[in-house]
Motif scaffolding. Structure first.
Motif, PDB file in Angstrom:
ATOM      1  N   GLY A   6      -5.291  10.892  22.751  1.00  0.00           N
ATOM      2  CA  GLY A   6      -4.174  10.659  23.668  1.00  0.00           C
ATOM      3  C   GLY A   6      -2.832  10.718  22.961  1.00  0.00           C
ATOM      4  O   GLY A   6      -2.654  11.424  21.959  1.00  0.00           O
ATOM      5  N   THR A   7      -1.886   9.952  23.447  1.00  0.00           N
ATOM      6  CA  THR A   7      -0.513   9.980  22.931  1.00  0.00           C
ATOM      7  C   THR A   7      -0.417   9.043  21.726  1.00  0.00           C
ATOM      8  O   THR A   7      -0.719   7.858  21.845  1.00  0.00           O
ATOM      9  N   HIS A   8      -0.045   9.582  20.581  1.00  0.00           N
ATOM     10  CA  HIS A   8      -0.090   8.786  19.352  1.00  0.00           C
ATOM     11  C   HIS A   8       0.905   9.294  18.312  1.00  0.00           C
ATOM     12  O   HIS A   8       1.377  10.424  18.392  1.00  0.00           O
ATOM     13  N   VAL A   9       1.189   8.451  17.327  1.00  0.00           N
ATOM     14  CA  VAL A   9       1.944   8.912  16.163  1.00  0.00           C
ATOM     15  C   VAL A   9       0.972   9.108  15.002  1.00  0.00           C
ATOM     16  O   VAL A   9      -0.043   8.423  14.907  1.00  0.00           O
ATOM     17  N   ASP A  10       1.306  10.063  14.139  1.00  0.00           N
ATOM     18  CA  ASP A  10       0.598  10.258  12.871  1.00  0.00           C
ATOM     19  C   ASP A  10       1.377   9.512  11.792  1.00  0.00           C
ATOM     20  O   ASP A  10       2.587   9.728  11.648  1.00  0.00           O
ATOM     21  N   ALA A  11       0.710   8.653  11.032  1.00  0.00           N
ATOM     22  CA  ALA A  11       1.352   8.130   9.819  1.00  0.00           C
ATOM     23  C   ALA A  11       1.070   9.136   8.696  1.00  0.00           C
ATOM     24  O   ALA A  11       0.037   9.816   8.726  1.00  0.00           O
ATOM     25  N   PRO A  12       1.939   9.232   7.696  1.00  0.00           N
ATOM     26  CA  PRO A  12       1.703  10.195   6.608  1.00  0.00           C
ATOM     27  C   PRO A  12       0.331  10.019   5.938  1.00  0.00           C
ATOM     28  O   PRO A  12      -0.265  11.000   5.465  1.00  0.00           O
ATOM     29  N   PHE A  13      -0.214   8.802   5.926  1.00  0.00           N
ATOM     30  CA  PHE A  13      -1.533   8.577   5.331  1.00  0.00           C
ATOM     31  C   PHE A  13      -2.624   9.410   6.009  1.00  0.00           C
ATOM     32  O   PHE A  13      -3.665   9.692   5.411  1.00  0.00           O
ATOM     33  N   HIS A  14      -2.386   9.847   7.257  1.00  0.00           N
ATOM     34  CA  HIS A  14      -3.353  10.697   7.977  1.00  0.00           C
ATOM     35  C   HIS A  14      -3.687  11.964   7.171  1.00  0.00           C
ATOM     36  O   HIS A  14      -4.816  12.402   7.140  1.00  0.00           O
ATOM     37  N   PHE A  15      -2.662  12.527   6.520  1.00  0.00           N
ATOM     38  CA  PHE A  15      -2.894  13.786   5.804  1.00  0.00           C
ATOM     39  C   PHE A  15      -2.500  13.701   4.327  1.00  0.00           C
ATOM     40  O   PHE A  15      -2.498  14.713   3.631  1.00  0.00           O
ATOM     41  N   ASP A  16      -2.178  12.489   3.859  1.00  0.00           N
ATOM     42  CA  ASP A  16      -1.770  12.319   2.459  1.00  0.00           C
ATOM     43  C   ASP A  16      -2.230  10.930   1.994  1.00  0.00           C
ATOM     44  O   ASP A  16      -1.744   9.908   2.495  1.00  0.00           O
ATOM     45  N   ASN A  17      -3.177  10.902   1.067  1.00  0.00           N
ATOM     46  CA  ASN A  17      -3.740   9.623   0.607  1.00  0.00           C
ATOM     47  C   ASN A  17      -2.693   8.664   0.068  1.00  0.00           C
ATOM     48  O   ASN A  17      -2.889   7.455   0.070  1.00  0.00           O
ATOM     49  N   GLU A  18      -1.585   9.226  -0.413  1.00  0.00           N
ATOM     50  CA  GLU A  18      -0.506   8.383  -0.954  1.00  0.00           C
ATOM     51  C   GLU A  18       0.543   8.069   0.118  1.00  0.00           C
ATOM     52  O   GLU A  18       1.537   7.388  -0.172  1.00  0.00           O
ATOM     53  N   GLY A  19       0.362   8.600   1.308  1.00  0.00           N
ATOM     54  CA  GLY A  19       1.403   8.498   2.342  1.00  0.00           C
ATOM     55  C   GLY A  19       1.472   7.121   2.982  1.00  0.00           C
ATOM     56  O   GLY A  19       0.555   6.306   2.869  1.00  0.00           O
ATOM     57  N   LYS A  20       2.569   6.881   3.684  1.00  0.00           N
ATOM     58  CA  LYS A  20       2.801   5.592   4.346  1.00  0.00           C
ATOM     59  C   LYS A  20       1.777   5.342   5.440  1.00  0.00           C
ATOM     60  O   LYS A  20       1.349   6.268   6.128  1.00  0.00           O
ATOM     61  N   GLN A  21       1.405   4.064   5.585  1.00  0.00           N
ATOM     62  CA  GLN A  21       0.498   3.688   6.661  1.00  0.00           C
ATOM     63  C   GLN A  21       1.313   3.165   7.854  1.00  0.00           C
ATOM     64  O   GLN A  21       2.542   3.050   7.787  1.00  0.00           O
ATOM     65  N   THR A  22       0.592   2.870   8.916  1.00  0.00           N
ATOM     66  CA  THR A  22       1.259   2.635  10.208  1.00  0.00           C
ATOM     67  C   THR A  22       2.344   1.558  10.154  1.00  0.00           C
ATOM     68  O   THR A  22       3.442   1.746  10.683  1.00  0.00           O
ATOM     69  N   CYS A  23       2.045   0.411   9.511  1.00  0.00           N
ATOM     70  CA  CYS A  23       3.011  -0.698   9.544  1.00  0.00           C
ATOM     71  C   CYS A  23       4.265  -0.389   8.744  1.00  0.00           C
ATOM     72  O   CYS A  23       5.260  -1.096   8.859  1.00  0.00           O
ATOM     73  N   GLU A  24       4.217   0.656   7.934  1.00  0.00           N
ATOM     74  CA  GLU A  24       5.395   1.013   7.125  1.00  0.00           C
ATOM     75  C   GLU A  24       6.314   2.007   7.847  1.00  0.00           C
ATOM     76  O   GLU A  24       7.335   2.410   7.300  1.00  0.00           O
ATOM     77  N   LEU A  25       5.926   2.425   9.043  1.00  0.00           N
ATOM     78  CA  LEU A  25       6.745   3.400   9.770  1.00  0.00           C
ATOM     79  C   LEU A  25       8.024   2.731  10.269  1.00  0.00           C
ATOM     80  O   LEU A  25       7.973   1.617  10.796  1.00  0.00           O
ATOM     81  N   PRO A  26       9.180   3.390  10.120  1.00  0.00           N
ATOM     82  CA  PRO A  26      10.440   2.785  10.577  1.00  0.00           C
ATOM     83  C   PRO A  26      10.547   2.860  12.103  1.00  0.00           C
ATOM     84  O   PRO A  26      10.567   3.939  12.681  1.00  0.00           O
ATOM     85  N   LEU A  27      10.631   1.700  12.743  1.00  0.00           N
ATOM     86  CA  LEU A  27      10.590   1.658  14.213  1.00  0.00           C
ATOM     87  C   LEU A  27      11.756   2.385  14.861  1.00  0.00           C
ATOM     88  O   LEU A  27      11.615   2.933  15.956  1.00  0.00           O
ATOM     89  N   GLU A  28      12.907   2.414  14.185  1.00  0.00           N
ATOM     90  CA  GLU A  28      14.079   3.033  14.827  1.00  0.00           C
ATOM     91  C   GLU A  28      13.883   4.534  15.097  1.00  0.00           C
ATOM     92  O   GLU A  28      14.536   5.112  15.939  1.00  0.00           O
TER      93      GLU A  28
END
Ligand SMILES: Nc1ccccc1C(=O)C[C@H](N)C(=O)O
Ligand SMILES: [Zn+2]
Ligand SMILES: [Zn+2]
Length: 208
Positions: free
Chosen positions: A48-70
């Motif tokens: 459905g409707t979702h955001v990808d966090a960078p960790f989805h495609f990059d093991n070193e990438g940011k996870q969901t709680c680190e995403l900037p809400l603004e």
């Protein structure tokens, strides 16, 4: 007026082939608990409707709680990209998107919302640097991925990430007219996560 641009979540909501099917059940009924119905939800984050966090495609990438809400709340432009196989910088020749921070692309290439699509309009890798130069920080699409469905390299995902552009997928933009709106599509406060389902809405833009 609120325009709901989220896809409904139920057992018929299509999932990425091979991924976890969606299920909701009352795992503890009012009769059993004596007071309340308690639900249990099982789903892939990419349903459905979702955001990808960078960790989805990059093991070193940011996870969901680190995403900037603004990034996920504020002025957004909906543009019409219907009928294209893919979208590159040349598709913006006749459009002025300078200063647009959140850009939602209406491709209408997911025709049957009850079935996972066979093919979709995808983003070309040259789009990310162009969008970043215009000031775009969030891209939203009305399809399950910004890359071709069979892509393993995920060139668009990686290029967008390199250019600081966040990704919102699986929007429902049918019937949404091109123009400026206020977008709200906040990810959940998941401490760990490769993304998050969101309730995405648009409201008419009331001026700067
Ligand atoms: N859910 C999946 C299961 C298996 C393989 C890929 C996926 C994806 O969702 C990838 C997709 N490129 C995405 O846009 O997020
Ligand atoms: Zn995704
Ligand atoms: Zn994705």
């Amino acid at each position: 007026m609120i325009i709901d641009i989220s896809r409904p979540l139920h057992t018929k909501t299509p999932t990425w082939p091979g991924d976890t099917p969606f299920s909701y059940e009352v795992s503890w009924s009012k009769e059993q608990s004596g007071s309340v119905n308690v639900g249990k939800l099982t789903m892939s984050i990419h349903t459905g409707t979702h955001v990808d966090a960078p960790f989805h495609f990059d093991n070193e990438g940011k996870q969901t709680c680190e995403l900037p809400l603004e990034r996920y709340i504020g002025k957004a432009r909906v543009v019409d990209m219907i009928g294209k196989q893919s979208i590159g910088s040349s598709d913006f020749q006749d459009l002025d998107i300078k200063g647009v921070e959140r850009l939602l692309l209406r491709t209408s290439s997911w025709s049957n919302s009850e079935m996972f699509p066979d093919s979709i309009t995808y983003l070309e890798a040259d789009l990310a640097p162009y969008l970043a130069a215009q000031g775009v920080q969030l891209i939203g699409v009305d399809v399950p991925s910004v890359d071709p469905l069979d892509s393993k390299k995920l060139l668009a995902h990686h290029a967008l990430h390199r250019h600081g552009i966040h990704i919102l997928e699986g929007l429902d933009l049918e019937g949404v007219n091109p123009g400026d709106y206020e977008l709200v599509a906040l990810p959940l406060a998941l401490i760990e996560g490769d993304g998050s389902p969101v309730r995405a809405i648009l409201r008419s833009w009331k001026g700067d």
